[in-house]
Design a protein around this motif. Structure first.
Motif, PDB file in Angstrom:
ATOM      1  N   SER A  75     -17.454 -29.886 -22.206  1.00 46.01           N
ATOM      2  CA  SER A  75     -16.563 -30.733 -23.046  1.00 46.01           C
ATOM      3  C   SER A  75     -15.408 -31.346 -22.043  1.00 46.01           C
ATOM      4  CB  SER A  75     -16.237 -30.247 -24.178  1.00 46.01           C
ATOM      5  OG  SER A  75     -15.147 -29.492 -24.161  1.00 46.01           O
ATOM      6  N   SER A  76     -14.875 -32.511 -22.372  1.00 46.26           N
ATOM      7  CA  SER A  76     -13.879 -33.132 -21.479  1.00 46.26           C
ATOM      8  C   SER A  76     -12.535 -32.260 -21.623  1.00 46.26           C
ATOM      9  CB  SER A  76     -13.449 -34.747 -21.912  1.00 46.26           C
ATOM     10  OG  SER A  76     -14.752 -35.405 -21.819  1.00 46.26           O
ATOM     11  N   VAL A  77     -12.219 -31.781 -22.622  1.00 44.74           N
ATOM     12  CA  VAL A  77     -10.768 -30.966 -22.905  1.00 44.74           C
ATOM     13  C   VAL A  77     -11.227 -29.607 -22.011  1.00 44.74           C
ATOM     14  CG1 VAL A  77      -9.690 -29.606 -24.492  1.00 44.74           C
ATOM     15  CG2 VAL A  77     -10.465 -31.721 -25.009  1.00 44.74           C
ATOM     16  N   GLU A  78     -12.292 -29.027 -21.812  1.00 37.17           N
ATOM     17  CA  GLU A  78     -12.450 -27.862 -20.964  1.00 37.17           C
ATOM     18  C   GLU A  78     -12.424 -28.267 -19.741  1.00 37.17           C
ATOM     19  OE1 GLU A  78     -15.805 -25.739 -22.806  1.00 37.17           O
ATOM     20  OE2 GLU A  78     -15.285 -26.287 -24.833  1.00 37.17           O
ATOM     21  N   ALA A  79     -12.931 -29.105 -19.373  1.00 36.53           N
ATOM     22  CA  ALA A  79     -13.075 -29.658 -17.772  1.00 36.53           C
ATOM     23  C   ALA A  79     -11.528 -29.659 -17.403  1.00 36.53           C
ATOM     24  CB  ALA A  79     -13.778 -30.844 -17.732  1.00 36.53           C
ATOM     25  N   GLU A  80     -10.746 -30.310 -18.210  1.00 35.80           N
ATOM     26  CA  GLU A  80      -9.474 -30.503 -17.835  1.00 35.80           C
ATOM     27  C   GLU A  80      -8.506 -29.177 -17.438  1.00 35.80           C
ATOM     28  OE1 GLU A  80      -7.607 -32.453 -20.868  1.00 35.80           O
ATOM     29  OE2 GLU A  80      -8.645 -34.463 -20.366  1.00 35.80           O
ATOM     30  N   ARG A  81      -9.404 -27.955 -17.757  1.00 34.03           N
ATOM     31  CA  ARG A  81      -8.776 -26.633 -17.439  1.00 34.03           C
ATOM     32  C   ARG A  81      -9.302 -26.345 -16.171  1.00 34.03           C
ATOM     33  NH1 ARG A  81      -8.824 -23.407 -23.167  1.00 34.03           N
ATOM     34  NH2 ARG A  81      -8.424 -25.174 -24.291  1.00 34.03           N
ATOM     35  N   PHE A  82     -10.113 -27.043 -15.433  1.00 21.45           N
ATOM     36  CA  PHE A  82     -10.655 -26.181 -14.154  1.00 21.45           C
ATOM     37  C   PHE A  82      -9.792 -26.026 -13.238  1.00 21.45           C
ATOM     38  CE2 PHE A  82     -15.327 -27.783 -15.111  1.00 21.45           C
ATOM     39  CZ  PHE A  82     -15.407 -27.087 -16.242  1.00 21.45           C
ATOM     40  N   ALA A  83      -8.686 -26.907 -13.077  1.00 25.99           N
ATOM     41  CA  ALA A  83      -7.720 -26.644 -12.148  1.00 25.99           C
ATOM     42  C   ALA A  83      -7.002 -25.291 -12.131  1.00 25.99           C
ATOM     43  CB  ALA A  83      -6.826 -27.985 -11.985  1.00 25.99           C
ATOM     44  N   GLY A  84      -6.711 -25.130 -13.731  1.00 18.44           N
ATOM     45  CA  GLY A  84      -5.873 -23.852 -13.798  1.00 18.44           C
ATOM     46  C   GLY A  84      -6.834 -22.736 -13.847  1.00 18.44           C
ATOM     47  N   PHE A  85      -8.233 -22.662 -13.919  1.00 14.60           N
ATOM     48  CA  PHE A  85      -9.060 -21.573 -13.873  1.00 14.60           C
ATOM     49  C   PHE A  85      -9.245 -21.216 -12.173  1.00 14.60           C
ATOM     50  CE2 PHE A  85     -11.453 -22.950 -17.770  1.00 14.60           C
ATOM     51  CZ  PHE A  85     -10.582 -22.177 -18.606  1.00 14.60           C
ATOM     52  N   ALA A  86      -9.361 -22.501 -11.626  1.00 15.49           N
ATOM     53  CA  ALA A  86      -9.216 -22.127 -10.033  1.00 15.49           C
ATOM     54  C   ALA A  86      -7.947 -21.383  -9.560  1.00 15.49           C
ATOM     55  CB  ALA A  86      -9.619 -23.325  -9.182  1.00 15.49           C
ATOM     56  N   ALA A 135     -17.619 -33.365 -16.240  1.00 12.73           N
ATOM     57  CA  ALA A 135     -17.479 -31.874 -15.613  1.00 12.73           C
ATOM     58  C   ALA A 135     -17.940 -31.412 -14.570  1.00 12.73           C
ATOM     59  CB  ALA A 135     -17.743 -31.092 -17.049  1.00 12.73           C
ATOM     60  N   LEU A 136     -19.212 -31.803 -14.083  1.00 18.37           N
ATOM     61  CA  LEU A 136     -19.725 -31.401 -12.919  1.00 18.37           C
ATOM     62  C   LEU A 136     -18.965 -31.790 -11.716  1.00 18.37           C
ATOM     63  CD1 LEU A 136     -21.972 -29.651 -11.588  1.00 18.37           C
ATOM     64  CD2 LEU A 136     -23.410 -31.746 -11.897  1.00 18.37           C
ATOM     65  N   GLY A 137     -18.656 -33.121 -11.837  1.00 23.59           N
ATOM     66  CA  GLY A 137     -17.799 -33.575 -10.776  1.00 23.59           C
ATOM     67  C   GLY A 137     -16.529 -33.117 -10.563  1.00 23.59           C
ATOM     68  N   VAL A 138     -15.747 -32.653 -11.733  1.00 24.30           N
ATOM     69  CA  VAL A 138     -14.536 -31.739 -11.757  1.00 24.30           C
ATOM     70  C   VAL A 138     -14.798 -30.275 -11.198  1.00 24.30           C
ATOM     71  CG1 VAL A 138     -12.432 -30.773 -13.231  1.00 24.30           C
ATOM     72  CG2 VAL A 138     -13.738 -33.277 -13.682  1.00 24.30           C
ATOM     73  N   ALA A 139     -15.811 -29.664 -11.399  1.00 27.83           N
ATOM     74  CA  ALA A 139     -16.224 -28.410 -11.050  1.00 27.83           C
ATOM     75  C   ALA A 139     -16.644 -28.497  -9.880  1.00 27.83           C
ATOM     76  CB  ALA A 139     -17.417 -27.794 -11.550  1.00 27.83           C
ATOM     77  N   GLN A 140     -16.955 -29.415  -9.110  1.00 30.94           N
ATOM     78  CA  GLN A 140     -17.324 -29.482  -7.701  1.00 30.94           C
ATOM     79  C   GLN A 140     -16.260 -29.797  -6.853  1.00 30.94           C
ATOM     80  OE1 GLN A 140     -20.832 -32.241  -8.296  1.00 30.94           O
ATOM     81  NE2 GLN A 140     -21.782 -30.775  -6.943  1.00 30.94           N
ATOM     82  N   ARG A 141     -14.958 -30.479  -7.559  1.00 29.27           N
ATOM     83  CA  ARG A 141     -13.896 -30.643  -6.748  1.00 29.27           C
ATOM     84  C   ARG A 141     -13.024 -29.127  -6.718  1.00 29.27           C
ATOM     85  NH1 ARG A 141     -14.090 -35.560  -9.365  1.00 29.27           N
ATOM     86  NH2 ARG A 141     -12.578 -35.057 -11.139  1.00 29.27           N
TER      87      ARG A 141
END
Length: 375
Positions: free
Chosen positions: A102-113, A147-153
């Motif tokens: 979901s878009s909201v969760e994808a925004e958290r990816f930088a924080g998870f990294a 979300a996949l694009g954000v994850a790959q970045r």
């Protein structure tokens, strides 16, 4: 009982989801509100309990599963990773978080990294909006791609899941969908045939005649096609449903399949610790009051049966010496002579050079072959 030694894997279960998918039999629950601070503290307390029973061991992997772990805040994930480092310490650890796109969760990816997650497993499940709706997913295709694009970045290692042999799906449609999936260039894919699990909404629909999956021959054809296409793309199968570039296999899941030790914390989590089967209380609210449901010593034959069932999932098969070390039982003592003779004659298994493995023909018949070997 095997001596507790060597690196350890840690599984942390976050049981909450936005909605319950109709095919899912995992321990997942929908709640309007979650006190995340209380859950963080309870998970860390559960980890502290396991750490007291596994002294002087370091973590080779940490896996956040669910449920939907990406519903956690990055601060909670960071706190759990920091606690794991304090309690055990990491040994070149793979730290994986399952995420929904979901878009909201994808925004958290930088924080998870930033928290220390170095691998994400993304639950795309289908590359078709109609199929996503049928599977009860909360995202659409555009959200999944974003979300996949954000994850790959943000993450050095990315995997995603797809479900095939869905209702109404033809081999040609799966071929096109898998071709599209392979074009994204991720290092790992988990590709599962849709199965009807007891207690799910799909099981109810199937019983009422409202769900019809592809015929067995068509499903087998999709399985074989999947093997061929992923191999050609440089992501050969290394397990029944998992495909990776060489060296990019899930190190955490390899611990399960090779029958290594892992600690499981959180509601409903299973663990294997020095010949002990551990189980946590399943209902989230009950787990908060009393986390440990049971701890059961496993005798040698039981460990051997488990190791056989898990190890044959891998294309590498089972190493006889490792099997004996981890179960206390020789592989030849658990495999029946009649079952081995029959499955070998049918071209389903090969045993030689100290290793038992399924053939390509035997892989899609895993459960039946294991059952026969144990007879």
């Amino acid at each position: 009982m095997p001596e507790i030694a060597g690196p350890l894997a840690l599984y942390v279960h976050w049981p909450f989801c936005v909605s319950k998918c109709p095919y899912c039999d995992f321990n997942s629950h929908v709640r309007e509100r979650v006190d995340e601070a209380a859950w963080r503290d309870a998970l860390i307390a559960d980890m502290e309990y396991e750490a007291r029973l596994t002294p002087a061991r370091r973590l080779s992997s940490l896996f956040f599963g669910g449920g939907t772990p990406s519903l956690m805040s990055p601060a909670t994930v960071a706190a759990i990773i920091d606690a794991a480092d304090r309690l055990w310490g990491f040994e070149n650890a793979e730290i994986t978080l399952e995420a929904n796109p979901s878009s909201v969760e994808a925004e958290r990816f930088a924080g998870f990294a930033a928290a220390g997650v170095n691998r994400v497993s993304l639950g795309l499940q289908a590359l078709d909006d109609t199929a996503l709706k049928a599977l009860g997913r909360a995202h659409d295709l555009d959200e999944g791609f974003a979300a996949l694009g954000v994850a790959q970045r943000h993450f050095p290692r990315v995997s995603f899941d797809l479900i095939y042999a869905r209702e109404g799906q033809t081999p040609g449609e799966w071929e096109a969908e898998l071709s599209r999936a392979l074009a994204f260039g991720t290092e790992h894919l988990s590709l599962y045939q849709l199965t009807i699990e007891p207690g799910t909404a799909f099981a109810t629909r199937a019983r009422l005649g409202r769900l019809s999956l592809p015929e067995e021959d068509a499903s087998l054809g999709m399985f074989e096609m999947t093997r061929a296409m992923t191999a050609a793309a440089g992501l050969p199968a290394y397990e029944v449903s998992n495909h990776a570039r060489p060296g990019a296999e899930s190190r955490h899941n390899l611990t399960y399949w090779r029958y290594g030790d892992y600690a499981g914390v959180g509601p409903g989590a299973h663990g294997r610790r020095g010949g002990m089967a551990t189980l946590r209380t399943r209902l989230p609210e009950a787990w908060l009051k009393s986390a440990v449901a049971s701890e059961t010593p496993l005798d040698g034959p039981t460990r051997a049966d488990e190791a056989l069932m898990m190890g044959l999932r891998l294309l590498e098969g089972i190493d006889e010496a490792v099997f004996a070390e981890r179960t206390g039982v020789g592989l030849g003592d658990v495999v029946s002579d009649a079952g081995l003779e029959e499955t070998t004659r049918l071209g389903l298994v090969v045993w030689g050079n100290g290793r038992l493995r399924l053939t390509d023909k035997g892989q899609p018949l895993l459960n039946a072959v294991v059952s026969r070997l144990l007879t």
